[in-house]
Design a protein around this motif. Structure first.
Motif, PDB file in Angstrom:
ATOM      1  N   ASP A   5       0.866  -1.183   0.000  1.00 55.33           N
ATOM      2  CA  ASP A   5       0.000   0.000   0.000  1.00 55.33           C
ATOM      3  C   ASP A   5       0.897   1.225   0.000  1.00 55.33           C
ATOM      4  OD1 ASP A   5      -1.820   2.209   1.099  1.00 55.33           O
ATOM      5  OD2 ASP A   5      -3.222   0.529   0.924  1.00 55.33           O
ATOM      6  N   ASP A   6       0.497   2.275  -0.723  1.00 58.24           N
ATOM      7  CA  ASP A   6       1.357   3.454  -0.796  1.00 58.24           C
ATOM      8  C   ASP A   6       1.181   4.392   0.396  1.00 58.24           C
ATOM      9  OD1 ASP A   6      -1.156   4.214  -1.568  1.00 58.24           O
ATOM     10  OD2 ASP A   6      -0.547   5.308  -3.365  1.00 58.24           O
ATOM     11  N   HIS A   7       0.349   4.018   1.365  1.00 60.37           N
ATOM     12  CA  HIS A   7       0.199   4.799   2.590  1.00 60.37           C
ATOM     13  C   HIS A   7       0.799   4.016   3.760  1.00 60.37           C
ATOM     14  CE1 HIS A   7      -3.046   6.534   0.033  1.00 60.37           C
ATOM     15  NE2 HIS A   7      -2.590   7.659   0.568  1.00 60.37           N
ATOM     16  N   GLU A   8       1.801   4.602   4.391  1.00 57.56           N
ATOM     17  CA  GLU A   8       2.487   3.910   5.485  1.00 57.56           C
ATOM     18  C   GLU A   8       1.540   3.574   6.626  1.00 57.56           C
ATOM     19  OE1 GLU A   8       6.376   4.445   8.441  1.00 57.56           O
ATOM     20  OE2 GLU A   8       5.790   6.047   7.054  1.00 57.56           O
ATOM     21  N   PRO A  31       5.774  -0.045  -0.610  1.00 60.34           N
ATOM     22  CA  PRO A  31       4.999   1.185  -0.744  1.00 60.34           C
ATOM     23  C   PRO A  31       4.546   1.474  -2.175  1.00 60.34           C
ATOM     24  CG  PRO A  31       7.314   1.720  -0.728  1.00 60.34           C
ATOM     25  CD  PRO A  31       7.226   0.225  -0.587  1.00 60.34           C
ATOM     26  N   ASP A  51      -3.117  -2.990  -2.409  1.00 64.47           N
ATOM     27  CA  ASP A  51      -4.063  -1.936  -2.753  1.00 64.47           C
ATOM     28  C   ASP A  51      -4.190  -1.844  -4.273  1.00 64.47           C
ATOM     29  OD1 ASP A  51      -5.773   0.209  -2.574  1.00 64.47           O
ATOM     30  OD2 ASP A  51      -4.209   1.681  -2.163  1.00 64.47           O
TER      31      ASP A  51
END
Length: 213
Positions: A5-8, A31, A51
């Motif tokens: 997912d690109d949100h930590e 990420p 995601d």
């Protein structure tokens, strides 16, 4: 398994859910879709939780790359929206499952274990839309198949449906038996069929037979 997912904050939250489970080990996280493909090669997780929408390459493209290199690796897609096109694309890319991000903890763990065991699944919230979309795609494919048949081939498939042999078709249409055979072969190829009986059923289902009387 691997979390992508690109949100930590999302990756951290997912780890918090997954790591306490005795039968689930998070061996990697990524990420981005590009990094996910690299990590898949390096760590060989049996399940990838990814995601759909990320900056740059999206999760669906990453899924396709991962599945091409690792056919047995299960990819479970996560998204915030029930998007018919995204669901269909994910399935075509080889995803084992598709869940909305508002899924509960228990449902998420159940889904991960299911795809890890080789099962396929869809979130109930998106199943209906996928079925409807595939029905429309199937109908469209059928329409194109019928349109691809020439007038002569329509005559031939009608005679095939009546149980005629190639010789009988040739006599009926005043053509050579070899030409009749070639027509039948082309019809089967165009309709992606293998047997004359299937062509007969297709003709009946798509209104290619003459009406009685």
């Amino acid at each position: 398994m691997m979390v992508v997912d690109d949100h930590e904050v999302v990756r951290t939250g997912l780890r918090a859910i997954l790591e306490p489970e005795d039968d689930i080990e998070v061996v990697a996280e990524a990420p981005s879709a590009v990094e996910a493909a690299r990590q898949a090669d390096a760590h060989q997780p049996n399940v990838v939780l990814m995601d759909v929408r990320m900056e740059g390459m999206n999760g669906i493209e990453a899924c396709r790359i991962i599945k091409n290199s690792h056919p047995d690796m299960a990819v479970l897609m996560l998204t915030s929206f029930s998007e018919e096109e995204a669901v269909t694309s994910a399935i075509m890319a080889g995803a084992s499952g598709f869940l909305l991000k508002n899924v509960g903890r228990a449902e998420l763990l159940k889904a991960i274990r299911a795809v890890g065991a080789g099962q396929s699944l869809l979130d109930p919230a998106v199943t209906r839309s996928v079925i409807d979309r595939y029905a429309k795609l199937l109908e469209s494919e059928r329409d194109r198949a019928v349109d691809a048949i020439s007038d002569r081939e329509r005559e031939v498939i009608t005679l095939v449906a009546q149980g005629m042999t190639n010789r009988q078709i040739a006599e009926q249409l005043v053509i050579s038996e070899n030409t009749a055979r070639n027509h039948v072969s082309r019809i089967l190829e165009k309709l992606n069929l293998t047997r004359r009986s299937e062509a007969a059923v297709f003709a009946a289902q798509h209104g290619l037979l003459p009406e009685d009387g």
